[in-house]
Design an enzyme around this catalytic site. Structure first.
Site, PDB file in Angstrom:
ATOM      1  N   GLU A 140      -1.676  18.447   4.570  1.00  0.00           N
ATOM      2  CA  GLU A 140      -2.059  18.856   3.228  1.00  0.00           C
ATOM      3  C   GLU A 140      -2.305  20.352   3.272  1.00  0.00           C
ATOM      4  OE1 GLU A 140      -5.519  16.652   2.128  1.00  0.00           O
ATOM      5  OE2 GLU A 140      -6.808  17.590   3.622  1.00  0.00           O
ATOM      6  N   ARG A 198     -10.071  20.192  10.249  1.00  0.00           N
ATOM      7  CA  ARG A 198      -9.145  21.199   9.709  1.00  0.00           C
ATOM      8  C   ARG A 198      -9.001  22.338  10.707  1.00  0.00           C
ATOM      9  NH1 ARG A 198      -9.373  21.304   3.435  1.00  0.00           N
ATOM     10  NH2 ARG A 198     -10.471  19.373   2.964  1.00  0.00           N
ATOM     11  N   ARG A 236     -19.736  12.394  -1.396  1.00  0.00           N
ATOM     12  CA  ARG A 236     -20.137  13.734  -0.953  1.00  0.00           C
ATOM     13  C   ARG A 236     -20.956  14.378  -2.051  1.00  0.00           C
ATOM     14  NH1 ARG A 236     -15.673  17.618   1.795  1.00  0.00           N
ATOM     15  NH2 ARG A 236     -15.437  15.793   3.127  1.00  0.00           N
ATOM     16  N   SER A 287     -17.979  17.899   5.995  1.00  0.00           N
ATOM     17  CA  SER A 287     -16.866  18.730   6.436  1.00  0.00           C
ATOM     18  C   SER A 287     -17.162  20.222   6.264  1.00  0.00           C
ATOM     19  CB  SER A 287     -15.586  18.319   5.712  1.00  0.00           C
ATOM     20  OG  SER A 287     -14.463  18.938   6.271  1.00  0.00           O
ATOM     21  N   LYS A 313      -6.487  13.776   9.201  1.00  0.00           N
ATOM     22  CA  LYS A 313      -6.219  15.121   9.700  1.00  0.00           C
ATOM     23  C   LYS A 313      -7.091  15.394  10.915  1.00  0.00           C
ATOM     24  CE  LYS A 313      -9.113  17.012   5.986  1.00  0.00           C
ATOM     25  NZ  LYS A 313      -9.197  15.798   5.154  1.00  0.00           N
ATOM     26  N   ASP A 360     -13.004  23.732  11.297  1.00  0.00           N
ATOM     27  CA  ASP A 360     -14.128  23.668  10.355  1.00  0.00           C
ATOM     28  C   ASP A 360     -15.270  22.867  10.989  1.00  0.00           C
ATOM     29  OD1 ASP A 360     -13.098  21.105  10.118  1.00  0.00           O
ATOM     30  OD2 ASP A 360     -13.196  21.044   7.944  1.00  0.00           O
ATOM     31  N   SER A 417      -4.469  22.348   2.367  1.00  0.00           N
ATOM     32  CA  SER A 417      -5.813  22.875   2.654  1.00  0.00           C
ATOM     33  C   SER A 417      -6.114  22.788   4.151  1.00  0.00           C
ATOM     34  CB  SER A 417      -6.867  22.132   1.834  1.00  0.00           C
ATOM     35  OG  SER A 417      -6.731  20.732   1.998  1.00  0.00           O
ATOM     36  N   ASP A 452     -16.612  19.955  10.955  1.00  0.00           N
ATOM     37  CA  ASP A 452     -16.414  18.611  11.519  1.00  0.00           C
ATOM     38  C   ASP A 452     -15.085  18.492  12.250  1.00  0.00           C
ATOM     39  OD1 ASP A 452     -14.886  18.664   9.156  1.00  0.00           O
ATOM     40  OD2 ASP A 452     -15.039  16.498   8.908  1.00  0.00           O
TER      41      ASP A 452
END
Length: 623
Positions: free
Chosen positions: A435, A338, A72, A175, A449, A333, A437, A335
């Site tokens: 997680e 989350r 990334r 993401s 996730k 989010d 976040s 993508d």
């Protein structure tokens, strides 16, 4: 070599403009010889012409490495950035490694998905070039490619890898990162993100063959011409939604619920998929935030595309919910891996749940619904919940009382996904993982996730509680009263200078002399230190960390005498030092304000004493 229509004299001109650094001159020559993207070539030529040696060095003299979410980086010219050339190089390395590892690679193939990111000035877009170039490299070597014809949520790629029995998967996404970034996320044949040793071996294979093999690597037209390319979108979407139904336990109640939901996809891919998921659960579609439901690589209506930032980036969602009298806001989010959740609280605005708080609710719900179908207490011995080590210990409290298993992993869902796969081979089942976040996984159908499935599960949980005259907020307090209050704080500081980060963590490791960690924090005694970067853990008889050593990033955890657990770690995807603190109270202890004040003092001291933000020019998080 073909220079993509550019004048051959240009390289000669550039060769005349030496930088004074032989290593950099060679890197410039390689870039101009190999890159066929006219925009990124022009960026390098412009930097050379302007004598921007430092900028050229940053771009061309280092390479990306696999972090907690793959490769990334910002889009643009350079070997340490995401662009056409580095994507081709990465795919060549991936191909070489997969060839060595799988005897049947040429029949299994690779899944390729993409989000909606793009950068006009670099000629980079997730679909138009980066995903198609990934496919072209593989197709040029007669490898089948399952390339989605349209953007998909990130969880669809690992799901497709398992469903299609592919050797690997690649998702082009950054993401929730800033709009300037993009990424290259790799999944192994088990459907989990690659972990060691695969990540290191793929990087080694990339470096063995940096020059594109042939002109075919640049031929995105192969995607349309080659019979080895298939489009899995319809099949995978249908299978995913069919399996999603296994997480729905109260469809009749859902279809009659008066509860209204607002959903924002944050200018990303999530809108249509969350709408479908709601229909699977029997709900009418959630009310979409009109300004944010369609893809926009500039993320025009938010200051940053990360719903984890809370109320400041959920403003449009909350305003729409007020107008529509909707009690629950869901935000995926860009993508859609989350999920942020907010609930209207009676008389005092909106409650935006932290990832730890939402995990307490989802963990409770997943065990509650599992127990409805498995009433025998002994059955709990076969199920697990997982969390990363920087996340709340609330699931551990559940497990202690309810009798199921709980395990921690290193930060990053790649560790959770691979652990779920290992446990499945022993007949055990993981019913919930998270997680802090705001990354959640209900069930084990996907090994990453998943914001799409989590949105539908949260909606059903909220509808069920509403039918019992309970809000999410009220149920969270019920959970804490049963299992003990878990008060936590998670935030970060930004540091754009890697040497400064190194100095900060070196100082912590030598705080009271060489090899001596801090003994107090905010005047409270530190009773244990765990440093997974070095493998040290003072709580273990052999002083060795139970968690795997992870030298690619810094992570140090302090356990204080007052019960607070505090962790400092570097982000694997952004220039941040993150900090996590939590106070875990015993069941029945209700003086929450005292816990919160104690935690606030320790958190402030952790940052001020160990990170020294002003001295090190760190940028504190904007709240």
């Amino acid at each position: 070599m073909d220079n993509n229509g550019l004048d051959g004299d240009l390289n000669a001109n550039v060769r005349c403009q030496r930088t004074g650094d032989p290593k950099l001159d060679k890197a410039v020559q390689h870039w101009l010889a190999w890159d066929r993207n006219q925009w990124t070539r022009a960026q390098v030529e412009s930097l050379v012409g302007a004598g921007r040696v430092d900028d050229l060095s940053r771009r061309l003299c280092s390479r990306m490495s696999f972090g907690t979410a793959g490769l990334r980086a910002p889009m643009g010219a350079g070997f340490n950035r995401i662009n056409d050339l580095t994507v081709i190089q990465s795919t060549q390395g991936l191909y070489s490694y997969l060839c060595r590892y799988f005897a049947d690679f040429s029949s299994r193939g690779v899944v390729v998905g993409f989000d909606t990111r793009g950068q006009e000035e670099s000629g980079c877009s997730s679909h138009r070039w980066l995903a198609k170039l990934t496919a072209a490299v593989l197709l040029s070597r007669d490898v089948p490619v399952h390339l989605f014809s349209s953007f998909v949520p990130t969880p669809y790629v690992p799901y497709a890898v398992k469903k299609l029995r592919a050797a690997a998967g690649v998702m082009i996404t950054a993401s929730h990162n800033p709009k300037e970034d993009n990424g290259y996320k790799v999944y192994w044949c088990n459907g989990a993100q690659i972990a060691s040793p695969h990540d290191k071996e793929i990087l080694r294979c990339i470096e063995e063959q940096l020059e594109p093999w042939s002109a075919s690597c640049w031929d995105v037209g192969l995607v349309d011409r080659c019979s080895l390319r298939t489009d899995p979108l319809t099949q995978i979407n249908s299978c995913y939604m069919d399996e999603l139904a296994s997480l729905c336990f109260h469809r009749d109640l859902n279809s009659s619920s008066p509860l209204k939901f607002v959903h924002s996809s944050f200018h990303g891919v999530g809108h249509a998929f969350v709408q479908q998921a709601f229909r699977v659960f029997g709900f009418p579609p959630p009310i979409a935030v009109p300004e944010q439901k369609d893809p926009d690589p500039n993320f025009s209506s938010v200051r940053c595309p990360n719903p984890e930032e809370g109320e400041s980036v959920l403003e449009l969602s909350l305003l729409l919910a007020e107008r529509e009298n909707a009690r629950v806001v869901l935000a995926t989010d860009p993508d859609a891996d989350r999920l942020a959740v907010a609930e209207k609280s009676d008389g005092c605005g909106w409650k935006v749940f932290t990832g730890n708080e939402m995990a307490a609710l989802l963990g409770w719900w997943m065990f509650f619904t599992w127990k409805e179908n498995h009433p025998e207490p002994a059955d709990a011995q076969s199920i697990y919940m997982l969390a990363t080590t920087v996340s709340s210990k609330i699931l551990q409290a559940f497990a202690r009382i309810e009798g199921f298993h709980f395990e921690e992993t290193l930060p990053g869902f790649k560790w959770i996904g691979n652990r779920i796969h290992e446990l499945s081979k022993t007949g055990s089942r993981v019913i919930f993982s998270f997680e802090e976040s705001i990354g959640f996984l209900c069930g084990d159908t996907v090994l990453d996730k998943d914001g799409v499935s989590s949105a539908a599960v949260v909606a059903e949980m909220a509808a069920y509680l509403h039918n019992k005259n309970l809000s999410l907020i009220q149920q969270l307090h019920n959970i804490y009263q049963t299992y003990g209050y878990h008060v936590s704080k998670t935030s970060y500081v930004v540091c754009n200078d890697p040497p400064t980060i190194q100095r900060i963590f070196s100082r912590i490791r030598n705080f009271d002399g060489s090899g001596s960690y801090p003994k107090t924090c905010g005047g409270v005694q530190i009773v244990h230190v765990r440093d997974v970067t070095t493998g040290y853990d003072s709580s273990q008889p052999d002083l060795r960390s139970v968690l795997p050593v992870s030298r690619s990033s810094h992570m140090i955890t302090f356990t204080l005498k007052n019960g607070v657990v505090a962790t400092l770690r570097t982000s694997g995807t952004e220039p941040k030092i993150k900090y996590y603190t939590e106070f875990c109270a015993a069941p029945g202890q209700r003086s929450v304000s005292t816990l919160e004040e104690e935690l606030r003092k320790v958190t402030t001291a952790l940052v001020d004493e160990f990170l020294e933000p002003e001295k090190n020019s760190l940028i504190r998080r904007l709240v």
